[in-house]
Design a protein around this motif. Sequence first.
Motif, short mmCIF file in Angstrom:
data_model
loop_
_atom_site.label_atom_id
_atom_site.label_comp_id
_atom_site.label_asym_id
_atom_site.label_seq_id
_atom_site.Cartn_x
_atom_site.Cartn_y
_atom_site.Cartn_z
N SER A 204 37.64 41.45 34.11
CA SER A 204 36.83 40.36 34.32
C SER A 204 37.65 39.43 34.71
O SER A 204 38.92 38.97 34.17
CB SER A 204 36.18 39.84 32.76
N ALA A 205 37.37 38.69 36.07
CA ALA A 205 38.28 37.73 36.75
C ALA A 205 37.28 36.57 37.00
O ALA A 205 35.96 36.58 37.09
CB ALA A 205 38.71 38.23 38.10
N SER A 206 37.87 35.37 36.93
CA SER A 206 37.04 33.98 36.95
C SER A 206 36.44 33.87 38.27
O SER A 206 35.40 33.39 38.35
CB SER A 206 38.03 32.89 36.90
N GLY A 207 36.81 34.36 39.47
CA GLY A 207 36.15 34.38 40.83
C GLY A 207 34.87 34.87 40.86
O GLY A 207 33.85 34.31 41.09
N PRO A 208 34.87 36.23 40.70
CA PRO A 208 33.61 36.91 40.64
C PRO A 208 32.66 36.49 39.23
O PRO A 208 31.46 36.35 39.68
CB PRO A 208 33.77 38.35 40.04
N GLN A 209 33.20 36.00 38.31
CA GLN A 209 32.37 35.44 37.14
C GLN A 209 31.57 34.20 37.74
O GLN A 209 30.55 33.79 37.38
CB GLN A 209 32.89 35.24 35.82
N THR B 285 42.50 41.24 44.01
CA THR B 285 41.91 42.55 44.09
C THR B 285 42.28 43.38 42.90
O THR B 285 41.58 43.98 42.17
CB THR B 285 42.30 43.40 45.17
N ASN B 286 43.40 43.27 42.42
CA ASN B 286 43.79 44.20 41.20
C ASN B 286 43.17 43.59 39.84
O ASN B 286 43.14 44.40 39.02
CB ASN B 286 45.58 44.12 41.02
N TYR B 287 42.77 42.51 39.80
CA TYR B 287 42.03 42.00 38.73
C TYR B 287 40.39 42.26 38.94
O TYR B 287 39.67 42.64 37.94
CB TYR B 287 42.09 40.58 38.66
N THR B 288 39.95 41.94 40.04
CA THR B 288 38.40 41.95 40.39
C THR B 288 37.97 43.46 40.44
O THR B 288 36.88 43.62 39.93
CB THR B 288 38.07 41.26 41.75
#
Length: 137
Positions: A42-47, A35-38
């Motif tokens: 930019s984070a790899s999961g949502p991308q 959560t602290n990245y998304t």
Amino acid sequence: MITVFEAKLEELVAQGPDPDRVVTTLTANPLETLTNYTRCVSASGPQMVSDAMLWFHKDAIDCAIINGGFVRGDTTYPPGHQLLYRNLMTEMPFPKNTTVVRIKGRDLKEAVDQQLRFAPKPSGAFPHYSHNVRVRL
């Protein structure tokens, strides 16, 4: 030409939602949905989700965008992890369909400005783009 990734996604969609079905095995990089990245960068999961949307609508869209609040797993999956359908259901607990819209460039810029209005503070509105998009602040 169809890639192995695309073929695997088509197979998964055709087979339906078996929670223990392996979607893919992660390779060189971790998949992050923290959560602290998304909600900040930019984070790899949502991308990956944006890239899947781009692939799914490949004949109809130029890019895909989701907000960081859509991905909720708060997890890091290490390289070598077998990502299960169950993981995807945990990461994206809201059963939503994608929506394709035609939008003018100036309106897209205004939408991105609105999504980034809280940056650098964490926000569920933080945008994540498909791999073919570059945004410079």
